[in-house]
Design an enzyme around this catalytic site. Structure first.
Site, PDB file in Angstrom:
ATOM      1  N   CYS A 117       5.572   3.981   6.410  1.00  0.00           N
ATOM      2  CA  CYS A 117       5.074   3.940   7.780  1.00  0.00           C
ATOM      3  C   CYS A 117       5.726   4.949   8.723  1.00  0.00           C
ATOM      4  O   CYS A 117       5.004   5.585   9.494  1.00  0.00           O
ATOM      5  CB  CYS A 117       5.108   2.531   8.368  1.00  0.00           C
ATOM      6  N   ARG A 145      12.865   0.843  -3.766  1.00  0.00           N
ATOM      7  CA  ARG A 145      13.561  -0.293  -3.164  1.00  0.00           C
ATOM      8  C   ARG A 145      14.611  -0.775  -4.134  1.00  0.00           C
ATOM      9  O   ARG A 145      14.326  -0.925  -5.330  1.00  0.00           O
ATOM     10  CB  ARG A 145      12.566  -1.416  -2.845  1.00  0.00           C
ATOM     11  N   GLN A 178       2.729   2.885  -3.430  1.00  0.00           N
ATOM     12  CA  GLN A 178       1.874   2.038  -2.603  1.00  0.00           C
ATOM     13  C   GLN A 178       0.596   2.782  -2.260  1.00  0.00           C
ATOM     14  O   GLN A 178       0.637   3.973  -1.938  1.00  0.00           O
ATOM     15  CB  GLN A 178       2.582   1.693  -1.297  1.00  0.00           C
ATOM     16  N   ASP A 222      -1.093   3.004   0.446  1.00  0.00           N
ATOM     17  CA  ASP A 222      -0.684   2.579   1.772  1.00  0.00           C
ATOM     18  C   ASP A 222      -1.552   3.243   2.828  1.00  0.00           C
ATOM     19  O   ASP A 222      -1.826   4.435   2.750  1.00  0.00           O
ATOM     20  CB  ASP A 222       0.777   3.035   1.959  1.00  0.00           C
ATOM     21  N   HIS A 280      -2.084   3.361   7.208  1.00  0.00           N
ATOM     22  CA  HIS A 280      -1.694   2.933   8.543  1.00  0.00           C
ATOM     23  C   HIS A 280      -2.814   3.300   9.491  1.00  0.00           C
ATOM     24  O   HIS A 280      -3.264   4.448   9.519  1.00  0.00           O
ATOM     25  CB  HIS A 280      -0.366   3.564   8.948  1.00  0.00           C
ATOM     26  N   LYS A 314       0.991 -11.196   9.091  1.00  0.00           N
ATOM     27  CA  LYS A 314       0.114 -10.540   8.128  1.00  0.00           C
ATOM     28  C   LYS A 314      -0.859 -11.520   7.479  1.00  0.00           C
ATOM     29  O   LYS A 314      -0.612 -12.722   7.422  1.00  0.00           O
ATOM     30  CB  LYS A 314       0.944  -9.862   7.028  1.00  0.00           C
ATOM     31  N   HIS A 328      -0.774  -2.054   9.241  1.00  0.00           N
ATOM     32  CA  HIS A 328      -0.297  -1.612   7.930  1.00  0.00           C
ATOM     33  C   HIS A 328      -1.184  -2.278   6.899  1.00  0.00           C
ATOM     34  O   HIS A 328      -1.451  -3.477   6.984  1.00  0.00           O
ATOM     35  CB  HIS A 328       1.123  -2.106   7.638  1.00  0.00           C
TER      36      HIS A 328
END
Length: 670
Positions: free
Chosen positions: A363, A392, A410, A412, A414, A497, A543
């Site tokens: 992000c 991670r 990911q 991902d 945004h 979320k 997200h």
RNA sequence: GCCGACCUGGCGCAAUUGGUAGCGCAUCGCACUUGUAAUGCGAGGGUUAGGGGUUCGAGUCCCCUGGUCGGCUCCA
């Protein structure tokens, strides 16, 4: 049955009025052996519970969810008794029923071994066969403390009571404190006892033979890392041996689908020790699948108004200070690389170094892209998408195949939106996510709404912002028509979320996509856009990860399909098997035609016999096997063999090609 | 991270109380040329996860490290 002496009580059993003698209990009402307890006014009770005038009563069958819990809870007691028979020094923790079974925690000097489990099962058999009665006895704090003086963990539970106990709720309920005595039917003596809310089966014999102790493990007392670890024994128990067997078969089926096993068998991916825990490499077959999965996702994103961005794997620390990650989640990140530091001979820093971090999230990078220019409301919604590699530092004990890794990709996105378009954009995102998951073959969903937990400092930002964000998410979720399950306290630190939970082919649920609202990062990064009236406004961020991580989704699909992927995903879609070498060129020619259409096809030129080739490619789960011999070549045809063993012979080549292309195009599982 | 179990050729497994590593599949070679789930014969391949210790001798016993598995905890 003793005749009443002058008065009777009226109760309702399953809604039907029944008269029984005063002082009667459930055994009077329910003579069927399958009824093991009852609900009286909605409360679960032992059958020995005395009935009162006006009680509304329902029998609890051993096969019902309540009945199974009672069976397993009673089995847990028998396990504890067995443990203390063998080791009187063992201190009791808690022993509740869980999904498909039960466990009991013990404080013992020596951890249990698998061999101990066999001895304990034998001991349990003896207890079960002795037909001890479970008898409920009401006590009070003072008396219980005396009785259980040698059970320190039980004493702690007595002090806690009701709602404070969490997992200990099976021991001490919200109401009165009770102890269950195990009574020897021959002598009437109490053989064993345990602090317990109940209810229980009337008799240990009813546990029967359909139980097994399954594994040993450690568990923190009351689930807290700071507490002592107790030794936990897990078991399973069922009303019949057939049901036990069926349960074991379900476990075997799940084991067969295990993506870690299939990943090796199908040569899809591996975790070389040399690289490190939780870091996967994808082999050519797995790589092909990934590419297909990702390409399709890219195509759909492009069609839906997303723009593609790329960002590096590492960054200077400042970015994650700004985002709050280093403040809140540094533990979950790989430690920094310190670069450019210069130290003189005295060990004094001459030039300040820079810490670089592997990114745990994408992000902040996408935010910088937003900030790269002045933004107008006309730019919004801005939808930035990336297959972003994140790292991670998961605790070593939590790593698990592809579903819990330290390095992942990911999918991902945004989305930067105005408050006015937030709701419609969220609706679009949810529909997009569900549609795409369906394309990959998952179609049984429910939603989970994760909200903040009051008072937990982990959650940053204003309460009022959280409330409005949560309300919006809930509204969108409800509009989807899917089942919505609350998940209090499960939110990300920056916002609430919705997560999409998918049920797979054998009914297991997996958390897939998450859609998170974030009012926090736009503030931290001071994001702005110019509104139609010329004022500067703050955008809202959404997200959204769709697969979650590509690796994890890959693992889930592998288990969902048990490695038998639909043709569009299968690494090898078609394999040609000549009946004899002389027919291989004929298949090569068909392969050339199919390859020209983008089909992944190989022709098996090995000198194995045809039957062996069929075996090999069946094990490799290739959806289409094309077999060709003299009869096929003579009539410009081929023969199909499918994974279920069926065959279609003498299919004209043109039709066969069409059949294959159609299956790929429709994303069907052949 | 914590508790426990485990780690033997690419894969799956064997190796009595510590006595000097075997089998199947896979791989390679040769022969066979076959119509729907294993053709035959032969060959190569392991300093038993890595390191240290005990012992005349360690795959077997002890310690450390790495990894895997089952749980607990965690999961932005």
């Amino acid at each position: 049955m003793a005749k009443s002496r002058g008065f009777e009580v009226q109760v309702k059993v399953n809604g039907q009025p029944v008269e029984v003698d005063a002082g009667s209990d459930g055994f009077k009402l329910f003579t069927e052996k399958t009824i093991v307890a009852m609900r009286v006014g909605g409360e679960l009770r032992d059958l020995a519970h005395k009935l009162q005038d006006g009680d509304q009563i329902e029998g609890v069958s051993i096969g019902s969810p309540d009945g199974l819990n009672i069976l397993r809870h009673s089995a847990a007691h028998v396990l504890a008794q067995a443990v203390q028979n063998i080791n009187p020094e063992a201190k009791l923790g808690i022993g509740p029923p869980v999904t498909d079974g039960f466990y009991y925690d013990f404080d013992v000097d020596q951890p249990f071994t698998p061999e101990d489990l066999r001895a304990l099962e034998k001991q349990m058999q003896k207890i079960i066969q002795s037909g001890q009665r479970f008898v409920r006895r009401v006590t009070n704090d003072g008396d219980a403390r005396v009785e259980l003086a040698s059970e320190p963990y039980k004493l702690e539970l007595i002090g806690l009571k009701g709602s404070d106990v969490g997992d200990g709720a099976a021991e001490v309920g919200a109401g009165e404190l009770t102890i269950y005595d195990n009574i020897d039917p021959a002598t009437g003596n109490t053989i064993w006892k345990d602090l317990c809310r109940g209810p229980h089966l009337p008799n240990t014999r009813m546990i029967g033979q359909a139980f097994a102790l399954t594994r040993v493990a450690a568990a923190y007392w009351r689930g807290n890392e700071k507490n002592k670890q107790l030794q936990r024994i897990y078991g399973t128990a069922w009303p019949s041996k057939d049901e036990l067997r069926a349960h074991q078969e379900r476990l075997e089926e799940a084991a067969k689908r295990d993506h870690r096993r299939l990943g090796a068998e199908l040569d899809l991916f591996s975790f070389p020790e040399e690289i490190g825990s939780g870091l996967a490499v994808f082999h050519p077959k797995g790589g092909t699948m990934r590419r297909v999965m990702e390409d399709y996702s890219r195509k759909r994103h492009e069609e839906s108004g997303y723009e593609f961005v790329y960002s590096p794997h590492i960054t200077k620390s400042h970015l994650f200070e700004a985002s709050g990650h280093l403040q809140w989640y540094a533990d979950g990140m790989f430690p920094p690389m310190r670069l450019d530091e210069e130290i003189d001979e005295q060990g004094v820093v001459r030039k300040q170094g820079q810490d670089y971090y592997l990114k745990p999230m994408n992000c902040p990078f996408h935010i910088l892209i937003f900030k790269s220019q002045s933004r107008s409301y006309r730019d919004l919604p801005l939808r930035l998408f990336e297959f972003g590699s994140v790292y991670r530092y998961e605790k070593s004990g939590t790593l698990h195949g592809l579903t819990r890794v330290r390095g992942m990709t990911q999918d991902d996105a945004h989305l930067f939106v105005t408050p006015e378009t937030m709701e419609s954009e969220l609706t679009n995102v949810l529909n997009f996510v569900l549609g795409l998951l369906r394309d990959y073959g998952l179609d049984d969903f429910y939603l989970e709404l994760s909200t903040k937990e009051a008072g937990n400092p982990k959650f940053v930002g204003d309460d009022s912002i959280w409330q409005s964000a949560t309300a919006t998410l809930e509204k969108v979720a409800l509009q989807s028509g899917l089942e919505l399950v609350p998940d209090p306290g499960g939110a990300a630190f920056y916002g609430p979320k919705i997560s999409v939970q998918a049920r797979d082919a054998i009914g297991r649920t997996w958390q897939m996509s998450t859609i998170q609202l974030d009012f926090n990062l736009p503030q931290r990064f001071d994001l702005e856009y110019t509104a139609p009236d010329g004022t500067r406004q703050r955008p809202i961020m959404i997200h959204r990860a769709l697969f979650g991580s590509v690796e994890r989704f890959f693992g889930v699909l592998t288990e969902h399909y048990a490695g038998h992927f639909p043709a569009w995903l299968a690494p090898v879609q078609v394999v040609g098997i000549p009946v004899a070498d002389e027919f291989a060129p004929y298949l090569d020619e068909i392969a050339t035609q199919l390859r020209a259409k983008g089909v992944r096809i190989t022709v098996d030129h090995s000198d194995d016999r045809m039957q062996k080739k069929i075996l090999n490619h069946t094990k490799a789960k290739v959806p289409f096997m094309l077999i060709a011999g003299g009869q096929d070549r003579d009539s410009n045809a081929i023969s199909f063999r499918f994974l279920d063993g069926t065959q279609q012979n003498g299919i004209p080549v043109a039709g066969a090609i069409e059949r294959i292309l159609k299956a790929i195009d429709s994303k069907a599982q052949v």
